[in-house]
Write a protein that holds these residues in place. Sequence first.
Motif, mmCIF file in Angstrom:
data_model
loop_
_atom_site.group_PDB
_atom_site.id
_atom_site.type_symbol
_atom_site.label_atom_id
_atom_site.label_comp_id
_atom_site.label_asym_id
_atom_site.label_seq_id
_atom_site.Cartn_x
_atom_site.Cartn_y
_atom_site.Cartn_z
ATOM 1 N N LEU A 199 -91.360 -3.611 132.687
ATOM 2 C CA LEU A 199 -91.521 -2.562 133.692
ATOM 3 C C LEU A 199 -90.450 -1.490 133.548
ATOM 4 N N LEU A 200 -89.215 -1.900 133.342
ATOM 5 C CA LEU A 200 -88.130 -0.930 133.198
ATOM 6 C C LEU A 200 -88.301 -0.092 131.934
ATOM 7 N N ALA A 201 -88.642 -0.745 130.834
ATOM 8 C CA ALA A 201 -88.799 -0.022 129.564
ATOM 9 C C ALA A 201 -89.922 0.992 129.627
ATOM 10 N N ASP A 249 -88.833 5.110 124.802
ATOM 11 C CA ASP A 249 -88.593 4.755 123.412
ATOM 12 C C ASP A 249 -89.740 3.836 122.978
ATOM 13 N N ILE A 250 -90.675 4.396 122.202
ATOM 14 C CA ILE A 250 -91.878 3.651 121.842
ATOM 15 C C ILE A 250 -91.528 2.364 121.104
ATOM 16 N N ALA A 251 -90.555 2.423 120.194
ATOM 17 C CA ALA A 251 -90.177 1.227 119.439
ATOM 18 C C ALA A 251 -89.644 0.142 120.377
ATOM 19 N N GLU A 278 -91.354 -3.506 121.126
ATOM 20 C CA GLU A 278 -90.566 -4.730 120.930
ATOM 21 C C GLU A 278 -90.546 -5.579 122.197
ATOM 22 N N THR A 279 -90.399 -4.918 123.356
ATOM 23 C CA THR A 279 -90.341 -5.642 124.628
ATOM 24 C C THR A 279 -91.693 -6.263 124.963
ATOM 25 N N VAL A 320 -99.026 -3.917 118.780
ATOM 26 C CA VAL A 320 -98.759 -3.166 120.002
ATOM 27 C C VAL A 320 -98.525 -1.698 119.678
ATOM 28 N N ALA A 321 -97.800 -1.425 118.612
ATOM 29 C CA ALA A 321 -97.525 -0.032 118.249
ATOM 30 C C ALA A 321 -98.818 0.724 117.964
ATOM 31 N N GLU A 322 -99.758 0.082 117.252
ATOM 32 C CA GLU A 322 -101.053 0.718 116.994
ATOM 33 C C GLU A 322 -101.826 0.912 118.292
ATOM 34 N N ALA A 323 -101.767 -0.085 119.167
ATOM 35 C CA ALA A 323 -102.456 0.021 120.455
ATOM 36 C C ALA A 323 -101.892 1.179 121.276
#
Length: 276
Positions: A25-27, A34-36, A40-41, A70-73
């Motif tokens: 939630l915080l990220a 920060d997408i990366a 990761e989270t 997740v990055a592709e999503a």
Amino acid sequence: MHDTGGLSTTSASLPSLPYVSHEILLALNEPEVDIARVAETVNRDPALTARLISMANSAFFRGKQPAYSVAEAMMRLGMNRVRMMAVSIVLAQQLDTSRCPAFEPAIYWYNAMACSHAAGQIGRYVPIETGAEAAHLCGLMHSIGELLLVHTFPGDMQQILCALHEDPTQEPALLERRQLGFDRYTAGAMLLREWELPAVISDTIQTLAEPDQVDAAWSLQRLLRGSMNWVAADFDELPLQLEDPDYLPEGLVIRLRDDCQKEQAMLRGLASLLGH
């Protein structure tokens, strides 16, 4: 009627937020995402990872090649949609609504996501101190107290929701106060404080229980209440909170309405997926 102590922060009835969910939630809601770091989270929660990738491969977003990460999503869904979906999935994991048959998850999630989208879009153009990110999160969280009440008091909420189905003109928060002694906005604000989300979110949602209250959160409250009412009107009739041309010029209203209406079908589809 229940004593408000039934939802005190020391009570077992107030669900805790797991550490990973809190980090997600915080990220997701930092002003500069920060997408990366988000990817990761999110990857630390297998259930959330699976749901996001599944949604990225749904009929609404399917590309020529399947999304596997997740990055592709995130690239396919867009950051605002990832925010909405990830937060919604995290909330659904923590709050069990299955014991209240009258509660309709797909309708709940559509209203939450449509309000979030509208508030975030309006928040890009109107003067609020917190910026569009807070408006976006406020819209998504504005009725989380309903989820909490259904989770904690399923029998009482079954009666309240059945009464609303029989007479939809009734005010849900008023029925909740009569039966439980508090409403969804007070309960939601309490839960968000327990979960240590930014204070402006819980404070603004708390003011919805007292709509005449004017305080530091009023500008965000105006935007939030206007977004809620606009969703309820299916984006046709402009609500009182948004009518002032000095607040939202007519041309901008038309563009925002078109944007929100174009997003409706997609949001209803995602809400249906969340409701299962």
